[in-house]
Design a protein around this motif. Structure first.
Motif, PDB file in Angstrom:
ATOM      1  N   UNK B  43      46.117  33.834  45.693  1.00  0.00           N
ATOM      2  CA  UNK B  43      45.554  34.975  46.276  1.00  0.00           C
ATOM      3  C   UNK B  43      44.539  35.292  45.143  1.00  0.00           C
ATOM      4  N   UNK B  44      43.433  35.629  45.993  1.00  0.00           N
ATOM      5  CA  UNK B  44      42.190  35.899  44.995  1.00  0.00           C
ATOM      6  C   UNK B  44      42.401  37.180  44.259  1.00  0.00           C
ATOM      7  N   UNK B  45      42.189  37.157  42.910  1.00  0.00           N
ATOM      8  CA  UNK B  45      42.523  38.492  42.121  1.00  0.00           C
ATOM      9  C   UNK B  45      41.331  39.652  42.267  1.00  0.00           C
ATOM     10  N   UNK B  46      41.284  40.320  43.347  1.00  0.00           N
ATOM     11  CA  UNK B  46      40.083  40.984  43.514  1.00  0.00           C
ATOM     12  C   UNK B  46      39.955  42.084  42.587  1.00  0.00           C
ATOM     13  N   UNK B  47      40.697  42.839  42.386  1.00  0.00           N
ATOM     14  CA  UNK B  47      40.737  44.042  41.204  1.00  0.00           C
ATOM     15  C   UNK B  47      40.335  43.571  39.888  1.00  0.00           C
ATOM     16  N   UNK B  48      41.133  42.381  39.589  1.00  0.00           N
ATOM     17  CA  UNK B  48      40.913  41.876  38.377  1.00  0.00           C
ATOM     18  C   UNK B  48      39.356  41.316  38.280  1.00  0.00           C
ATOM     19  N   UNK B  49      38.957  40.577  39.356  1.00  0.00           N
ATOM     20  CA  UNK B  49      37.619  40.196  39.094  1.00  0.00           C
ATOM     21  C   UNK B  49      36.481  41.015  39.123  1.00  0.00           C
ATOM     22  N   UNK B  50      36.846  42.388  39.830  1.00  0.00           N
ATOM     23  CA  UNK B  50      36.048  43.576  39.934  1.00  0.00           C
ATOM     24  C   UNK B  50      35.629  43.978  38.590  1.00  0.00           C
ATOM     25  N   UNK B  51      36.938  44.252  37.824  1.00  0.00           N
ATOM     26  CA  UNK B  51      37.164  45.042  36.439  1.00  0.00           C
ATOM     27  C   UNK B  51      36.370  43.802  35.607  1.00  0.00           C
TER      28      UNK B  51
END
Lengths: 216, 220
Positions: B43-51
């Motif tokens: 699963x792509x770690x969207x929130x983490x990558x954004x932060x």
């Protein structure tokens, strides 16, 4: 089917393993004043002369390089502790002593960057080299005794050691898995090792000293 | 951060460390390591990558400011090093995923649950990869073959399914550690569960721990 198992995809290069180890904390004694550093990887400092403070290894190495601090080698790197670990490794051929997950990388980085901060560095270095050799030898001899299991658990195996044994262990387990089917299990006794009841998961078996596997 | 030192007093430290080791840099490192060690795309770690992106951008601006304001060059260079490390992690994370996408594009594209693990830019990337690959194979080889053998995904028209699509080997073993102090795993072929302490490294069938990655278990 084509290209399904590239064993290299999951492998970490030694510099990558080292990169991970550089986040481990060590204690330094600064010789200058500096405000706290609010890094992405965390907040460190403030720094005052002669007041010990914990920082990641990479930061310690950078400050040391510029002559801004001395590094205090971690407790486990004392001659006393290393001697104890080495004795333990030699006495107990079945299990591994408790060492930090990144002991190889941490000690290497400290030998490279802070040799003058480590008392009796030659002794420390040779102890760690011995520990590493005994452990690698132990992994290799234990792997000879490998038998079909759906999982292998090894307590206190370190990061670099995982990385070294991974290709072989994974391939071996895969081969076992492929052949591991109830009908074939009967044959197990006739295969090399004679452990009558196959417990499916366990520590790697104790075994008397044998010739090491071929060195790479 | 620091691992157990084996002096017996580590249990409390472990909890403390678990609490403390939640900087995004640490999380990103774990995500990168998991992604690198797993055979299929996670699963792509969207929130983490954004932060992480936001923090990196903020830090870039800060470093620039420091430089202009004539701050002590040593401090600036230390901030730059921290920034470089975060950059490296983020890039490596995205790059490992791209490698998997390139390799298994057809497989991921037709599998709904895998497809949903991708970020939007990744989906676009796969789509374009597929288009380019098909066009290329079409022009160089397939158009010159007999009619029955012109599919990119099938050996011939008599194939009943896509038998030329590279798939990741999921019947494989991975090395893993318990994230917290203790994890118990049920193995399909054993009555006794596999019990893992924090200092244990286990080689386990990927499918057994697949849904625990990033929660109870991290790959090493």
């Amino acid at each position: 089917m084509a290209g399904q198992s590239d064993p290299h995809v999951s492998l970490f290069s030694p510099p990558e393993v080292e990169f991970m180890a550089e986040d481990e904390l060590v204690e330094i004694v600064p010789n200058m004043r500096m405000d706290p550093l609010n890094f992405i990887c965390g907040d460190f400092g403030p720094f005052y002369p002669q007041i010990p403070v914990k920082v990641p290894l990479w930061l310690a190495a950078a400050l040391k390089k510029r002559g801004k601090c001395t590094i205090r080698p971690p407790q486990w790197m004392s001659i006393e502790n290393l001697t104890k670990v080495l004795e333990g490794e030699r006495e107990d051929r079945g299990t591994f002593q408790a060492v930090p997950f990144h002991y190889i990388e941490i000690s290497r980085l400290l030998f490279d960057h802070a040799r003058d901060d480590i008392p009796d560095i030659y002794m420390v270095r040779s102890l760690i080299e011995d520990i590493r050799d005994v452990r690698l030898h132990k992994v290799e001899t234990n792997l000879e005794k490998f038998s079909a299991t759906s999982a292998v658990k090894i307590a206190h195996l370190s990061a670099m050691e995982v990385n070294v044994v991974r290709p072989f262990v994974v391939r071996a387990l895969q081969a076992f898995y492929k052949h591991d089917n109830p009908v074939l299990m009967v044959d197990l006794d006739s295969v090399s090792d004679r452990q009558s009841h196959v417990t499916r998961q366990r520590q790697m078996p104790n075994n008397a000293q044998k010739q090491p596997l071929k060195r790479r | 951060m620091a691992e157990d030192t084996g002096d017996g007093s580590t249990a409390e430290m472990d909890d403390y460390e678990t609490l403390m080791s939640t900087t995004d840099a640490e999380l990103l490192k774990t995500a990168w390591r998991n992604e690198k060690a797993a055979p299929e795309i996670l699963q792509f770690q969207a929130p983490l990558v954004k932060r992480a992106k936001e923090q990196i951008q903020l830090m870039e601006e800060t470093v620039e400011e420091y430089e202009e304001s004539g701050m002590d060059p040593l401090t600036v260079s230390l901030y730059q090093m921290d920034l470089d490390r975060a950059h490296f992690l983020l890039r490596s994370y995205l790059r490992v995923r791209l490698q998997k996408l390139e390799k298994y594009m057809f497989y991921i594209w037709k599998n709904e649950s895998l497809w949903s693990r991708l970020s939007d830019p990744e989906k676009m990337f796969v789509q374009r990869c597929i288009d380019d690959m098909e066009k290329h194979l079409e022009e160089t080889v397939l158009s010159k073959l007999p009619d029955n053998y012109q599919s990119v995904r099938r050996q011939s028209v008599i194939s009943e399914e896509d038998d030329m699509v590279p798939e990741p080997q999921l019947d494989t073993f991975i090395a893993c550690k318990a994230r917290n102090r203790f994890v118990s795993l049920r193995l399909a072929d054993s009555e006794r569960p596999l019990e893992m302490e924090r200092h244990d490294v286990s080689f386990v069938l990927y499918k057994v721990i697949e849904d625990k990655i990033g929660a109870d278990i991290d790959l090493v």
